[in-house]
Design a protein around this motif. Structure first.
Motif, PDB file in Angstrom:
ATOM      1  N   SER A  11      10.614 133.877  45.453  1.00 40.83           N
ATOM      2  CA  SER A  11      11.258 135.088  44.946  1.00 40.83           C
ATOM      3  C   SER A  11      10.521 135.573  43.697  1.00 40.83           C
ATOM      4  CB  SER A  11      12.728 134.825  44.601  1.00 40.83           C
ATOM      5  OG  SER A  11      12.854 134.214  43.342  1.00 40.83           O
ATOM      6  N   TYR A  12      10.916 136.749  43.234  1.00 36.44           N
ATOM      7  CA  TYR A  12      10.342 137.293  42.005  1.00 36.44           C
ATOM      8  C   TYR A  12      11.227 137.014  40.792  1.00 36.44           C
ATOM      9  CZ  TYR A  12       6.645 139.792  44.470  1.00 36.44           C
ATOM     10  OH  TYR A  12       5.526 140.116  45.202  1.00 36.44           O
ATOM     11  N   SER A  13      12.138 136.057  40.895  1.00 37.38           N
ATOM     12  CA  SER A  13      12.968 135.730  39.739  1.00 37.38           C
ATOM     13  C   SER A  13      12.070 135.185  38.631  1.00 37.38           C
ATOM     14  CB  SER A  13      14.057 134.714  40.102  1.00 37.38           C
ATOM     15  OG  SER A  13      13.530 133.405  40.127  1.00 37.38           O
ATOM     16  N   GLN A  18       7.581 132.145  36.680  1.00 32.10           N
ATOM     17  CA  GLN A  18       6.985 131.425  35.552  1.00 32.10           C
ATOM     18  C   GLN A  18       6.565 130.018  35.965  1.00 32.10           C
ATOM     19  OE1 GLN A  18       9.759 131.710  32.286  1.00 32.10           O
ATOM     20  NE2 GLN A  18       9.406 133.899  32.048  1.00 32.10           N
ATOM     21  N   LYS A  19       7.415 129.345  36.722  1.00 35.46           N
ATOM     22  CA  LYS A  19       7.104 127.987  37.185  1.00 35.46           C
ATOM     23  C   LYS A  19       5.872 127.998  38.107  1.00 35.46           C
ATOM     24  CE  LYS A  19       9.008 124.164  39.831  1.00 35.46           C
ATOM     25  NZ  LYS A  19      10.028 123.755  40.773  1.00 35.46           N
ATOM     26  N   ALA A  52       8.072 151.775  42.313  1.00 31.41           N
ATOM     27  CA  ALA A  52       8.990 150.713  41.901  1.00 31.41           C
ATOM     28  C   ALA A  52       8.486 149.362  42.411  1.00 31.41           C
ATOM     29  CB  ALA A  52      10.386 150.991  42.447  1.00 31.41           C
ATOM     30  N   PRO A  53       8.823 148.273  41.713  1.00 31.68           N
ATOM     31  CA  PRO A  53       8.356 146.945  42.135  1.00 31.68           C
ATOM     32  C   PRO A  53       8.702 146.614  43.588  1.00 31.68           C
ATOM     33  CG  PRO A  53       9.422 146.809  39.999  1.00 31.68           C
ATOM     34  CD  PRO A  53       9.626 148.203  40.499  1.00 31.68           C
ATOM     35  N   GLU A  54       9.859 147.068  44.053  1.00 33.19           N
ATOM     36  CA  GLU A  54      10.311 146.762  45.411  1.00 33.19           C
ATOM     37  C   GLU A  54       9.413 147.372  46.488  1.00 33.19           C
ATOM     38  OE1 GLU A  54      12.714 148.797  43.317  1.00 33.19           O
ATOM     39  OE2 GLU A  54      12.730 146.857  42.297  1.00 33.19           O
ATOM     40  N   ALA A  55       8.636 148.380  46.131  1.00 30.26           N
ATOM     41  CA  ALA A  55       7.758 149.036  47.100  1.00 30.26           C
ATOM     42  C   ALA A  55       6.571 148.149  47.481  1.00 30.26           C
ATOM     43  CB  ALA A  55       7.270 150.377  46.547  1.00 30.26           C
ATOM     44  N   PRO A  61       6.069 143.121  38.064  1.00 32.43           N
ATOM     45  CA  PRO A  61       6.214 142.918  36.618  1.00 32.43           C
ATOM     46  C   PRO A  61       6.562 141.480  36.228  1.00 32.43           C
ATOM     47  CG  PRO A  61       7.980 144.313  37.473  1.00 32.43           C
ATOM     48  CD  PRO A  61       7.001 144.141  38.574  1.00 32.43           C
ATOM     49  N   SER A  62       7.219 140.731  37.096  1.00 34.26           N
ATOM     50  CA  SER A  62       7.540 139.340  36.743  1.00 34.26           C
ATOM     51  C   SER A  62       6.283 138.487  36.653  1.00 34.26           C
ATOM     52  CB  SER A  62       8.534 138.738  37.744  1.00 34.26           C
ATOM     53  OG  SER A  62       7.971 138.645  39.035  1.00 34.26           O
ATOM     54  N   ILE A  63       5.264 138.817  37.418  1.00 32.60           N
ATOM     55  CA  ILE A  63       3.993 138.090  37.347  1.00 32.60           C
ATOM     56  C   ILE A  63       3.263 138.460  36.066  1.00 32.60           C
ATOM     57  CG2 ILE A  63       1.729 137.809  38.442  1.00 32.60           C
ATOM     58  CD1 ILE A  63       3.239 138.155  41.146  1.00 32.60           C
ATOM     59  N   VAL A  64       3.238 139.743  35.755  1.00 36.43           N
ATOM     60  CA  VAL A  64       2.607 140.200  34.512  1.00 36.43           C
ATOM     61  C   VAL A  64       3.270 139.521  33.317  1.00 36.43           C
ATOM     62  CG1 VAL A  64       2.220 142.203  33.017  1.00 36.43           C
ATOM     63  CG2 VAL A  64       1.869 142.399  35.490  1.00 36.43           C
TER      64      VAL A  64
END
Length: 169
Positions: A11-13, A18-19, A52-55, A61-64
């Protein structure tokens, strides 16, 4: 020898990303192998446009944010940049990259103002134009978005570096 690290992330959580990002760098010898205290580090995101990220069009953005936070932990000054086809501010806002930068303490930079670099004699072109701003950084970490592409079939790490060419050159 080139090493590649692939880590599954379901997931993108923020916590999972981060992990996974830390695990990927750890398998390459740790981020400290690449990022040093005081360095100016550019995270070259894929900011094709205002999506949008979902596209699934731009680097999530979570990776950035995860990579920026890890670089900051190493004492680096972190910047995130690209030269998108759409308006830069609109692209960074809608993609979530601007918010990721704000929360990670990274600065946005538009890769504009071309500078000409001569190439080696065996290249097809005698010179290439890239963003002059690239000269300001000690290290560039490429954060591509794996996706399909109308001309190249797919886009990844090499294609993402096209964003170092300013505007529509």
């Amino acid at each position: 020898m080139i090493k590649v690290s692939i880590v599954k992330c379901s997931s993108y959580s923020s916590i999972e990303v981060q992990k996974a990002v830390k695990e990927a760098f750890d398998s390459l010898g740790g981020l400290e192998k690449f990022v040093k205290k005081g360095q100016k580090v550019l995270l070259k995101a894929n900011l094709l446009g205002a999506h949008a990220p979902e596209a699934g069009v731009t680097t999530h953005p979570s990776i950035v944010k995860a990579v920026a936070l890890l670089c900051k932990q190493q004492g680096a000054r972190v910047f995130v940049g690209d030269s998108p086809a759409d308006d830069f501010e609109k692209s960074t806002s809608i993609s979530g990259i601007a918010e990721a930068c704000n929360s990670a303490g990274a600065k946005l930079v538009k890769l504009s103002e071309p500078v000409e670099f001569p190439t080696l004699k065996h290249f097809a072109a005698s010179s290439l134009f890239v963003s002059k701003k690239l000269e300001d950084f000690d290290l560039i970490i490429n954060l591509p978005k794996l996706k399909t592409h109308v001309f190249t079939g797919f886009t990844g790490a090499v294609k993402n570096l096209y964003g170092c060419v300013p505007g529509k050159i």
